[in-house]
Design an enzyme around this catalytic site. Structure first.
Site, mmCIF file in Angstrom:
data_model
loop_
_atom_site.group_PDB
_atom_site.id
_atom_site.type_symbol
_atom_site.label_atom_id
_atom_site.label_comp_id
_atom_site.label_asym_id
_atom_site.label_seq_id
_atom_site.Cartn_x
_atom_site.Cartn_y
_atom_site.Cartn_z
ATOM 1 N N GLY A 134 0.768 -1.308 0.047
ATOM 2 C CA GLY A 134 -0.085 0.053 -0.035
ATOM 3 C C GLY A 134 0.716 1.262 -0.167
ATOM 4 N N THR A 136 0.338 3.790 -3.217
ATOM 5 C CA THR A 136 -0.414 4.730 -3.931
ATOM 6 C C THR A 136 -1.889 5.161 -3.250
ATOM 7 O OG1 THR A 136 0.545 3.956 -6.066
ATOM 8 C CG2 THR A 136 -1.596 5.107 -5.934
ATOM 9 N N ILE A 168 -4.533 -1.341 -5.374
ATOM 10 C CA ILE A 168 -3.821 -2.290 -4.619
ATOM 11 C C ILE A 168 -4.120 -3.780 -5.283
ATOM 12 C CG2 ILE A 168 -3.066 -3.224 -2.364
ATOM 13 C CD1 ILE A 168 -2.766 -0.217 -2.915
ATOM 14 N N SER A 242 13.009 1.671 -3.085
ATOM 15 C CA SER A 242 13.668 0.625 -3.594
ATOM 16 C C SER A 242 12.863 -0.594 -3.761
ATOM 17 C CB SER A 242 14.569 0.314 -2.297
ATOM 18 O OG SER A 242 13.926 -0.173 -1.382
ATOM 19 N N CYS A 243 11.829 -0.817 -3.145
ATOM 20 C CA CYS A 243 10.877 -1.910 -3.428
ATOM 21 C C CYS A 243 10.207 -1.901 -4.978
ATOM 22 C CB CYS A 243 9.631 -2.063 -2.430
ATOM 23 S SG CYS A 243 10.109 -2.062 -0.754
ATOM 24 N N ARG A 248 10.064 -2.822 -10.767
ATOM 25 C CA ARG A 248 9.790 -2.374 -12.362
ATOM 26 C C ARG A 248 10.963 -3.335 -12.854
ATOM 27 N NH1 ARG A 248 11.002 3.551 -9.901
ATOM 28 N NH2 ARG A 248 8.707 4.304 -9.560
ATOM 29 N N GLU A 368 3.922 1.447 -11.269
ATOM 30 C CA GLU A 368 5.533 1.474 -11.008
ATOM 31 C C GLU A 368 6.117 2.427 -11.838
ATOM 32 O OE1 GLU A 368 5.667 -0.542 -8.856
ATOM 33 O OE2 GLU A 368 4.732 -2.429 -9.163
#
Length: 389
Positions: A134, A136, A168, A242-243, A248, A368
């Site tokens: 979660g 956005t 989500i 970083s996640c 991506r 992303e």
């Protein structure tokens, strides 16, 4: 001999283990997804998502790029090959795996406490527990720093989360959510069991893209969590970003899977569909389309391989991931659109996968990081000047 399906001999870059991973995922997708995906897409649901998650766990595809805690410890290239094969079936299936492994599991693995890792990661790797991520919000997508979801400490040390998250993947079927929120000490991540009072995940309906995927809101209404729910190693936006970079990377590969399926569908069709007394593949204009699609498809796969080798070597930069995501998704959509023209009116039918892949990629192009965000990431890297604000 020239192979129309591998014109550059890219398979020569793979080890036997790489091929084994690829072939395992490809066969699973052929057996469990392809016979049903058109129906799931048309109905706008993924009714067997929990069953699929357990099967994906059984073949080691969930969190496969992570080590320990029941994860496969695969290479970045092997994870990429899995993403390509999953998205060759459908972007929604690859999204299920990406959110589980590259977002929710990666966040816990990279930033969580040992207790959090032991509690959640083995069950998530097995597909027994589904995760979501979660970040956005309804009013904050490309600018997550403006998020309004807030976590406050009460007198007893508990955290209380209030806010909303949007778009989500896996939300309504997840057993655990990694939620990012503002605090008095900056943005922090929280591991939130989805059965906590005050948390709900209404499913988002009426989508024209990623229809065979579970998409939800997350509504947090004073959700109370213990003090140890916070991810101890993540403070600020560096954690969630970083996640996202990790996810991506999977898209760089996955988008080429959607493009490959569309190209190969157009190639087969051009060989058999006859007009004016011969197969349409015998006409110059059709061959030009096929050649251009093949060039962009295999350039994209080569780019994905290059970034994968850099990730395995520990030298991959976020700007390079943006390079790959921007190029490959943009080219994948163009390949799907061109393939649709080769199929003519048949291209819009669910009897063929091309239009399904094209509409799915419209979402992949945006999530992303939008095209504009990746262009600005590269623009800043090229010029040294920040144009985001």
């Amino acid at each position: 001999m020239f192979d129309p399906h591998d014109p550059l001999g890219i398979d020569d870059l793979l080890t036997d283990e790489d091929r084994a991973v690829r072939d395992t995922v490809r066969q699973w997708a052929a057996d469990r997804v392809l016979p049903h995906i058109a129906q799931w897409y048309e109905s706008g649901e993924l009714p067997v998502v929990r069953e699929l998650a357990r099967e994906l766990g059984a073949i080691g595809a969930l969190g496969m790029q992570l080590s320990g805690y029941g994860c496969a410890g695969a290479s970045a290239v092997q994870y990429g090959l899995a993403c390509l094969e999953l998205e060759a079936a459908d972007s929604g299936i690859r999204s299920l795996v990406s959110v589980q492994g590259s977002l929710a599991m990666y966040a816990i693995h990279r930033f969580g406490s040992e207790e959090q890792k032991q509690r959640w990661l083995p069950a998530m790797a097995a597909g027994e527990t589904i995760g979501c991520f979660g970040l956005t919000e309804p009013d904050h997508g490309s600018d997550p720093a403006g998020m309004r979801t807030y976590a406050k400490r009460d007198a007893g040390g508990d955290w209380v989360l209030t806010g909303r998250k949007m778009w989500i993947t896996n939300g309504s079927v997840a057993g655990v959510a990694v939620v990012w929120a503002q605090t008095d000490g900056g943005i922090r991540g929280f591991v939130v069991p989805t059965d906590r009072p005050g948390l709900s995940a209404p499913e988002i309906r009426h989508k024209w893209s990623l229809r065979a995927s579970v998409t939800s809101e997350l509504v947090l209404d004073e959700v109370r969590l213990p003090a140890d729910a916070v991810l101890p190693e993540a403070t600020g936006l560096r954690g969630p970003l970083s996640c996202l970079s990790h996810a991506r990377y999977g898209i760089v590969w996955g988008s080429m899977g959607a493009a490959r399926t569309s190209f190969e569908t157009a190639l087969d069709y051009a060989r058999t569909r006859e007009q004016f007394g011969k197969p349409i593949g015998a006409f110059q204009l059709t061959q030009a389309k096929l050649a251009d699609m093949a060039v962009e498809l295999h350039k994209g796969i080569l780019l994905a391989h290059h970034l994968g080798r850099r990730m395995d070597a520990g030298t991959l930069r976020p700007e390079q991931v943006s390079f790959g995501k921007l190029n490959n998704v943009r080219e994948a959509i163009e390949i799907c659109r061109t393939a649709r023209t080769v199929l003519g009116a048949n291209g819009i039918s669910l009897e063929y996968p091309v239009m399904r892949h094209a509409t799915n990629l419209e979402s992949v192009l945006t999530y992303e990081g939008t095209v504009e965000m990746h262009q600005l990431v590269l623009g800043k890297a090229l010029t040294g000047l920040d144009a985001f604000r």
